[in-house]
Design a protein around this motif. Structure first.
Motif, PDB file in Angstrom:
ATOM      1  N   UNK A  82     -28.053  11.986  25.968  1.00 49.35           N
ATOM      2  CA  UNK A  82     -27.440  11.029  27.168  1.00 49.35           C
ATOM      3  C   UNK A  82     -26.273  10.236  26.895  1.00 49.35           C
ATOM      4  N   UNK A  83     -25.610   9.858  25.438  1.00 50.44           N
ATOM      5  CA  UNK A  83     -24.588   9.533  25.066  1.00 50.44           C
ATOM      6  C   UNK A  83     -23.422  10.582  25.324  1.00 50.44           C
ATOM      7  N   UNK A  84     -23.701  11.783  25.126  1.00 43.01           N
ATOM      8  CA  UNK A  84     -22.834  12.837  25.166  1.00 43.01           C
ATOM      9  C   UNK A  84     -22.129  12.917  26.741  1.00 43.01           C
ATOM     10  N   UNK A  85     -23.163  13.028  27.440  1.00 44.18           N
ATOM     11  CA  UNK A  85     -23.153  13.197  29.155  1.00 44.18           C
ATOM     12  C   UNK A  85     -22.521  11.923  29.530  1.00 44.18           C
ATOM     13  N   UNK A  86     -22.649  10.858  28.883  1.00 43.97           N
ATOM     14  CA  UNK A  86     -21.791   9.781  29.627  1.00 43.97           C
ATOM     15  C   UNK A  86     -20.492   9.622  29.259  1.00 43.97           C
ATOM     16  N   UNK A  87     -20.176  10.270  28.053  1.00 49.45           N
ATOM     17  CA  UNK A  87     -18.970  10.271  27.554  1.00 49.45           C
ATOM     18  C   UNK A  87     -18.018  11.318  28.005  1.00 49.45           C
ATOM     19  N   UNK A  88     -18.679  12.253  28.809  1.00 47.68           N
ATOM     20  CA  UNK A  88     -17.999  13.484  29.640  1.00 47.68           C
ATOM     21  C   UNK A  88     -16.890  12.821  30.207  1.00 47.68           C
ATOM     22  N   UNK A  89     -15.652  13.613  30.414  1.00 54.52           N
ATOM     23  CA  UNK A  89     -14.742  13.371  31.226  1.00 54.52           C
ATOM     24  C   UNK A  89     -13.979  14.572  31.979  1.00 54.52           C
ATOM     25  N   UNK A  90     -14.275  15.706  31.615  1.00 52.35           N
ATOM     26  CA  UNK A  90     -13.962  16.775  32.355  1.00 52.35           C
ATOM     27  C   UNK A  90     -14.586  17.583  33.587  1.00 52.35           C
ATOM     28  N   UNK A  91     -14.205  18.403  34.048  1.00 51.38           N
ATOM     29  CA  UNK A  91     -15.153  19.115  35.036  1.00 51.38           C
ATOM     30  C   UNK A  91     -16.114  19.684  34.345  1.00 51.38           C
ATOM     31  N   UNK A  92     -17.399  20.120  35.158  1.00 52.81           N
ATOM     32  CA  UNK A  92     -18.719  20.621  34.702  1.00 52.81           C
ATOM     33  C   UNK A  92     -18.607  21.946  34.400  1.00 52.81           C
ATOM     34  N   UNK A  93     -19.000  22.352  32.934  1.00 49.62           N
ATOM     35  CA  UNK A  93     -19.057  23.700  32.732  1.00 49.62           C
ATOM     36  C   UNK A  93     -20.178  24.022  31.896  1.00 49.62           C
ATOM     37  N   UNK A  94     -20.190  25.282  31.544  1.00 44.11           N
ATOM     38  CA  UNK A  94     -21.509  25.898  30.942  1.00 44.11           C
ATOM     39  C   UNK A  94     -22.053  24.854  29.793  1.00 44.11           C
ATOM     40  N   UNK A  95     -21.069  24.194  28.923  1.00 44.55           N
ATOM     41  CA  UNK A  95     -21.537  23.364  27.843  1.00 44.55           C
ATOM     42  C   UNK A  95     -22.354  22.244  28.425  1.00 44.55           C
ATOM     43  N   UNK A  96     -22.131  21.673  29.580  1.00 46.62           N
ATOM     44  CA  UNK A  96     -22.481  20.565  30.036  1.00 46.62           C
ATOM     45  C   UNK A  96     -24.010  20.924  30.494  1.00 46.62           C
ATOM     46  N   UNK A  97     -24.102  22.130  31.157  1.00 42.82           N
ATOM     47  CA  UNK A  97     -25.313  22.508  31.446  1.00 42.82           C
ATOM     48  C   UNK A  97     -26.208  22.839  30.285  1.00 42.82           C
ATOM     49  N   UNK A  98     -25.732  23.478  29.168  1.00 40.79           N
ATOM     50  CA  UNK A  98     -26.319  23.492  28.013  1.00 40.79           C
ATOM     51  C   UNK A  98     -26.827  22.296  27.399  1.00 40.79           C
ATOM     52  N   UNK A 121     -34.091  19.270  38.022  1.00 36.97           N
ATOM     53  CA  UNK A 121     -33.525  18.951  39.513  1.00 36.97           C
ATOM     54  C   UNK A 121     -32.097  18.805  39.617  1.00 36.97           C
ATOM     55  N   UNK A 122     -31.561  18.329  38.836  1.00 37.05           N
ATOM     56  CA  UNK A 122     -29.980  18.239  38.693  1.00 37.05           C
ATOM     57  C   UNK A 122     -29.277  19.519  38.737  1.00 37.05           C
ATOM     58  N   UNK A 123     -29.990  20.007  37.617  1.00 35.26           N
ATOM     59  CA  UNK A 123     -29.309  21.396  37.433  1.00 35.26           C
ATOM     60  C   UNK A 123     -29.538  22.412  38.477  1.00 35.26           C
ATOM     61  N   UNK A 124     -30.733  22.328  39.080  1.00 31.24           N
ATOM     62  CA  UNK A 124     -30.865  23.288  40.194  1.00 31.24           C
ATOM     63  C   UNK A 124     -30.001  22.899  41.463  1.00 31.24           C
ATOM     64  N   UNK A 125     -29.891  21.534  41.599  1.00 34.50           N
ATOM     65  CA  UNK A 125     -28.994  20.942  42.705  1.00 34.50           C
ATOM     66  C   UNK A 125     -27.721  21.691  42.696  1.00 34.50           C
ATOM     67  N   UNK A 126     -27.058  21.854  41.632  1.00 35.85           N
ATOM     68  CA  UNK A 126     -25.895  22.529  41.323  1.00 35.85           C
ATOM     69  C   UNK A 126     -25.871  24.336  40.941  1.00 35.85           C
ATOM     70  N   UNK A 127     -26.916  24.569  40.781  1.00 38.80           N
ATOM     71  CA  UNK A 127     -27.168  26.028  40.373  1.00 38.80           C
ATOM     72  C   UNK A 127     -28.525  26.494  41.034  1.00 38.80           C
ATOM     73  N   UNK A 128     -28.580  26.582  42.429  1.00 39.02           N
ATOM     74  CA  UNK A 128     -29.534  26.838  42.888  1.00 39.02           C
ATOM     75  C   UNK A 128     -30.314  28.246  42.838  1.00 39.02           C
ATOM     76  N   UNK A 129     -29.764  29.262  41.970  1.00 42.18           N
ATOM     77  CA  UNK A 129     -29.979  30.553  41.865  1.00 42.18           C
ATOM     78  C   UNK A 129     -30.412  30.723  40.302  1.00 42.18           C
ATOM     79  N   UNK A 130     -30.550  29.611  39.611  1.00 42.39           N
ATOM     80  CA  UNK A 130     -30.802  29.750  38.082  1.00 42.39           C
ATOM     81  C   UNK A 130     -32.187  29.906  37.735  1.00 42.39           C
ATOM     82  N   UNK A 131     -32.563  30.985  37.781  1.00 44.69           N
ATOM     83  CA  UNK A 131     -34.050  31.391  37.533  1.00 44.69           C
ATOM     84  C   UNK A 131     -34.541  30.547  36.145  1.00 44.69           C
ATOM     85  N   UNK A 132     -33.908  30.472  35.090  1.00 48.39           N
ATOM     86  CA  UNK A 132     -34.345  29.635  34.071  1.00 48.39           C
ATOM     87  C   UNK A 132     -34.509  28.421  34.126  1.00 48.39           C
TER      88      UNK A 132
END
Length: 349
Positions: A82-98, A121-132
């Motif tokens: 959670x601290x890592x995600x709170x410190x994010x400053x750039x655009x959303x990329x694969x690392x953030x989903x990971x 829910x948050x992942x699917x809201x941005x990637x609604x075809x992510x079967x995983x």
């Protein structure tokens, strides 16, 4: 309604925002290298050094979170991620989903299923075809006792990727674990009925194995073992397990030994061979198999191989040897509490 939309947006902005600069990350890189080699204490020390050196906070917390997750320290893992995600400053990329997948995994292990579901829910809201993501959200729903919602997510995952038979097997295992065996088998049977023209022999062998059709599984897997271009190790492991499933350890041992005669570099096959030898009471051969596996220095299998070697020595009555090996094991894997308890037992023998 307006309040609800804002709340949803805040969840996404907190959970899914991009990492910052990748510059100046010598200690961070060392930390992630240590994670890859399963040297978790060294990884933590590297991330601490990175913090002292003012390196990227997003990546430092992400690294610490992964270490804690691997060590089974799920509360600490969730806090760091959670601290890592709170410190994010750039655009959303694969690392953030990971990172979000790791966070959800921590919540699942903490049995905080609603929190895990929020992440998916948050992942699917941005990637609604992510079967995983649908499959994993389904497991969270099922674990929380929401069968219908879980099954709906599983169905969606299959619809999005109707030829991902590995995922279908994972769905089968989830449903079977929670007592929905008929539904689990139905999913696999439907996959076999609808996909037999597309499946490889290995995939047919997998599905047949879990359907309980052992003879068919062996037939498909034997065919797969002789195919060019087919990775042999997973085929051999499953083929051997068709024998183990029936208590035919001679067959399984033969399968594993034949493979190792051609390719002696599989720690996984050595481990499976040793397990069969233990079940046959051939403890000396089991020790030899586990030691052969350990010598290959496979970081993913090292812990299991060492524990199994210790178990074989215990069965032999060689408690002093087992105790000595356990001491070495705990020097490498100090966070294994079950092994700590076993060490106390061995010291009293």
């Amino acid at each position: 309604m307006k309040k609800r939309i804002v709340a949803s947006f805040l969840l996404l902005s907190t959970l899914l925002s991009g990492c910052g600069s990748l510059a100046g990350r010598h200690n961070i890189d060392s930390g992630f290298s240590y994670i890859e080699s399963h040297e978790y204490q060294s990884a933590l020390e590297s991330f601490e050094a990175a913090e002292e050196g003012g390196e990227d906070q997003c990546l430092i917390h992400r690294g610490k979170g992964i270490v804690h997750l691997k060590r089974g320290e799920y509360d600490l893992a969730a806090t760091e991620l959670l601290a890592s995600l709170a410190a994010d400053e750039g655009i959303v990329d694969d690392m953030d989903f990971d990172s979000n997948y790791y966070l959800a995994e921590a919540y699942l292990n903490l049995k905080e299923y609603d929190k895990a579901k929020e992440v998916y829910d948050a992942i699917i809201a941005l990637r609604d075809k992510d079967s995983n993501a649908y499959y994993l959200r389904g497991t969270a729903e099922l674990a929380a006792g929401n069968h219908d919602q879980g099954y709906a997510d599983f169905s969606r995952a299959i619809a999005l990727n109707s030829r991902d038979y590995s995922m279908m097997i994972m769905i089968y295992k989830s449903l079977d674990e929670y007592g929905y065996s008929d539904e689990a088998l139905s999913i696999l049977q439907t996959a076999m009925d609808n996909g037999s023209d597309f499946m490889s022999n290995y995939e047919k062998g997998q599905i047949s194995f879990y359907l309980g059709n052992n003879a068919e599984a062996q037939s498909y897997l034997e065919a797969a073992r002789n195919e060019k271009g087919q990775e042999k190790e997973p085929v051999v492991i499953l083929l051997g397990q068709t024998g183990e499933k029936q208590g035919d350890y001679n067959y399984a041992i033969s399968v594993y030994r034949n493979y190792l005669a051609e390719d002696p570099n599989s720690a996984k096959v050595y481990n499976q061979l040793g397990i069969c030898q233990i079940r046959q009471g051939d403890y000396e051969s089991a020790v030899s198999s586990f030691q052969s596996g350990i010598s290959l220095d496979n970081k993913d299998l090292d812990q299991a191989l060492r524990l199994n070697e210790i178990t074989a020595y215990e069965y032999m009555g060689e408690f002093k040897v087992a105790a000595s090996l356990m001491e070495e094991y705990l020097a490498t894997y100090p966070d294994d509490q079950e092994a700590v308890r076993e060490s106390i037992f061995l010291s009293s023998r």
